[in-house]
Design an enzyme around this catalytic site. Structure first.
Site, PDB file in Angstrom:
ATOM      1  N   TYR A 162       0.829  -1.209   0.000  1.00 45.75           N
ATOM      2  CA  TYR A 162       0.000   0.000   0.000  1.00 45.75           C
ATOM      3  C   TYR A 162       0.862   1.256   0.000  1.00 45.75           C
ATOM      4  O   TYR A 162       0.441   2.299  -0.491  1.00 45.75           O
ATOM      5  CB  TYR A 162      -0.910   0.030   1.233  1.00 45.75           C
ATOM      6  CG  TYR A 162      -1.936  -1.059   1.223  1.00 45.75           C
ATOM      7  CD1 TYR A 162      -1.577  -2.374   1.515  1.00 45.75           C
ATOM      8  CD2 TYR A 162      -3.257  -0.790   0.918  1.00 45.75           C
ATOM      9  CE1 TYR A 162      -2.508  -3.382   1.496  1.00 45.75           C
ATOM     10  CE2 TYR A 162      -4.201  -1.804   0.905  1.00 45.75           C
ATOM     11  CZ  TYR A 162      -3.824  -3.086   1.189  1.00 45.75           C
ATOM     12  OH  TYR A 162      -4.744  -4.093   1.166  1.00 45.75           O
ATOM     13  N   LYS A 164       3.927 -15.235   3.818  1.00 42.57           N
ATOM     14  CA  LYS A 164       4.203 -16.047   2.630  1.00 42.57           C
ATOM     15  C   LYS A 164       5.727 -16.185   2.574  1.00 42.57           C
ATOM     16  O   LYS A 164       6.390 -15.804   1.606  1.00 42.57           O
ATOM     17  CB  LYS A 164       3.616 -15.339   1.393  1.00 42.57           C
ATOM     18  CG  LYS A 164       3.682 -16.113   0.117  1.00 42.57           C
ATOM     19  CD  LYS A 164       2.699 -17.274   0.039  1.00 42.57           C
ATOM     20  CE  LYS A 164       2.855 -18.057  -1.234  1.00 42.57           C
ATOM     21  NZ  LYS A 164       2.198 -19.369  -1.215  1.00 42.57           N
ATOM     22  N   ASP A 193      -1.907 -18.764   1.911  1.00 41.78           N
ATOM     23  CA  ASP A 193      -2.818 -19.608   1.111  1.00 41.78           C
ATOM     24  C   ASP A 193      -3.478 -20.664   1.990  1.00 41.78           C
ATOM     25  O   ASP A 193      -4.685 -20.918   1.918  1.00 41.78           O
ATOM     26  CB  ASP A 193      -2.097 -20.228  -0.099  1.00 41.78           C
ATOM     27  CG  ASP A 193      -0.650 -20.600   0.166  1.00 41.78           C
ATOM     28  OD1 ASP A 193      -0.150 -20.308   1.278  1.00 41.78           O
ATOM     29  OD2 ASP A 193      -0.002 -21.190  -0.716  1.00 41.78           O
ATOM     30  N   ASP A 226      -6.101  -7.542   4.778  1.00 47.58           N
ATOM     31  CA  ASP A 226      -7.219  -6.953   4.038  1.00 47.58           C
ATOM     32  C   ASP A 226      -8.080  -8.073   3.448  1.00 47.58           C
ATOM     33  O   ASP A 226      -9.307  -8.114   3.611  1.00 47.58           O
ATOM     34  CB  ASP A 226      -6.625  -6.072   2.919  1.00 47.58           C
ATOM     35  CG  ASP A 226      -7.650  -5.170   2.260  1.00 47.58           C
ATOM     36  OD1 ASP A 226      -8.833  -5.262   2.630  1.00 47.58           O
ATOM     37  OD2 ASP A 226      -7.271  -4.391   1.371  1.00 47.58           O
ATOM     38  N   ASP A 284     -11.909  -9.802   4.980  1.00 47.72           N
ATOM     39  CA  ASP A 284     -13.140  -9.811   4.162  1.00 47.72           C
ATOM     40  C   ASP A 284     -13.678 -11.242   4.091  1.00 47.72           C
ATOM     41  O   ASP A 284     -14.875 -11.482   4.206  1.00 47.72           O
ATOM     42  CB  ASP A 284     -12.866  -9.320   2.728  1.00 47.72           C
ATOM     43  CG  ASP A 284     -13.184  -7.836   2.563  1.00 47.72           C
ATOM     44  OD1 ASP A 284     -13.018  -7.088   3.550  1.00 47.72           O
ATOM     45  OD2 ASP A 284     -13.577  -7.418   1.461  1.00 47.72           O
TER      46      ASP A 284
END
Ligand code: NAD
Length: 357
Positions: A142, A189, A221, A245, A249
């Site tokens: 970001y 990751k 994942d 993020d 959700d």
């Protein structure tokens, strides 16, 4: 208690739901003998329209001078369909997070039992799930360098983290885990990304300082899959900005809907409270947005910024009672909800207010 609260409704349903968050604060002040004063400010598309700037200087100055901020959402369809727009609503949100040093975004995911049928996940998998996400908020892709080649056919976003950025949020997450189920899952990751390897090394070092908390490291994942397969296995989840993020959700389905999820952003100074959802163009202006995420954000504000646990619990209890009475906004209604129990934003807000003791 004497406190000042800045209300930034923002765009779309942000404006519709924040009205009710503010009304809840006003009622709590009245019932519990506090003096809450309010101011409001512009951010996002409405601020661009009025001033050309998604975060006007006046808004930032007010934000730096207040005791807590209640925020709605930003976003407008015209920018979603025009990725080349130079001035964008989300720049306002990213800048205020950075300017206020809001590096830790707390997202509690807890399903009210009454909503077991509202989720797309089977009730037996969901029942008892109670997760607290710590999403890092001021680093990652970001804020890293963004580049586009001269022929515009290649693009990159730099994923960057510094050790101290991981340390400060990890400490907050471990301290929270100590007061909950004493389990922390750090999601990264690290098999692919160098920034994730730094993340993992740093969390491993900090874990030693909290021997009473059981630490697990999980790849993003796998975490995305486990969250739906067995949400009860998670207690505190600590993760970076982008992964957080996306995962939160996904986790909104554990709480029934995006319209139920509140969040608190904290760090160096003032606390910032907002639903996790956006401005929801598809339902904006129709009076059907669920205001419960904003109302539950107020509970977080009362608890975290003002230390008013009783008042925070009164807000949560009012939401719980409203759901027990069978009232639902459209997003959390299911096959068993009769038409007359489906509420508009305003009706839901009124009923919750009436249930605050
Ligand atoms: P969104 O969160 O606005 O909506 C996703 C879906 O959830 C939509 O179908 C919407 O109707 C539903 N929904 C969200 N909140 C709801 C509520 N309170 N009650 C009932 N249903 C609700 O995400 P999006 O559609 O991807 O993005 C819309 C705009 O919001 C975009 O411009 C995006 O940039 C912006 N956005 C802002 C924030 C923020 O301000 N923090 C966060 C996410 C997206």
């Amino acid at each position: 208690m004497n406190k000042h609260i800045l209300v930034i409704p923002g765009d779309g349903i942000g404006q519709e739901v924040t009205t009710w968050g503010k009304k809840v604060l006003e009622l709590i002040a009245k019932k519990y003998n506090h003096t809450f004063s309010f101011d409001s400010a512009l951010m996002g598309h409405v601020a661009i329209e009025a001033t050309g700037n998604p975060l006007p200087d006046e808004t930032l100055a007010k934000a730096k001078a207040t005791d807590a901020i209640l925020f709605g959402a930003i976003g407008h369809i015209k920018y979603d369909n025009d990725p080349s727009a130079k001035v964008r609503p989300e720049q306002g949100l990213l800048k205020i997070r950075k300017e206020l040093g809001l590096y830790a975004n707390l997202r509690p995911i807890k399903l009210f039992d009454e909503l077991l049928g509202a989720s797309s996940i089977k009730p037996e998998i969901l029942k008892g799930a109670d997760i607290l996400f710590f999403r890092e908020l001021t680093g990652d892709v970001y804020f890293g360098e963004k580049k586009r080649s001269e022929d515009r056919k290649t693009a990159s976003d730099l994923m960057v983290y510094s050790k101290y950025e991981v340390e400060r949020i990890a400490h907050k997450a471990y301290k929270a885990a100590q007061t909950r189920g004493k389990k922390l899952c750090s999601v990264d990751k690290a098999n692919v990304l160098e920034s994730s390897r730094l993340w993992r090394e740093t969390v491993q070092e900090i874990a030693i300082l909290y021997p009473d908390v059981q630490t697990e490291h999980m790849f993003i994942d796998n975490a995305a899959m486990q969250l739906i397969k067995d949400p009860k296995k998670f207690d505190v989840v600590l993760t970076a900005n982008l992964f957080g993020d996306i995962l939160t959700d996904e986790a909104s389905q554990i709480a029934g809907s995006m319209g139920m999820l509140a969040s608190a952003s904290v760090g160096d100074s003032v606390g910032f409270y907002e639903p996790i959802h956006g401005s929801a163009h598809d339902i904006a202006g129709r009076g059907i947005a669920n205001p419960l995420a904003s109302i539950l954000s107020v509970a977080l504000l009362l608890d975290i910024s003002f230390g008013l646990k009783t008042e925070a619990n009164a807000v949560i209890a009012a939401v719980e009672k409203t759901l027990k009475q069978g009232f639902r906004c459209k997003d959390i209604a299911d096959k068993t909800t009769s038409e007359n129990m489906i509420c508009s934003t305003d009706k839901m807000g009124e009923i919750v207010l009436g249930n605050i003791l």
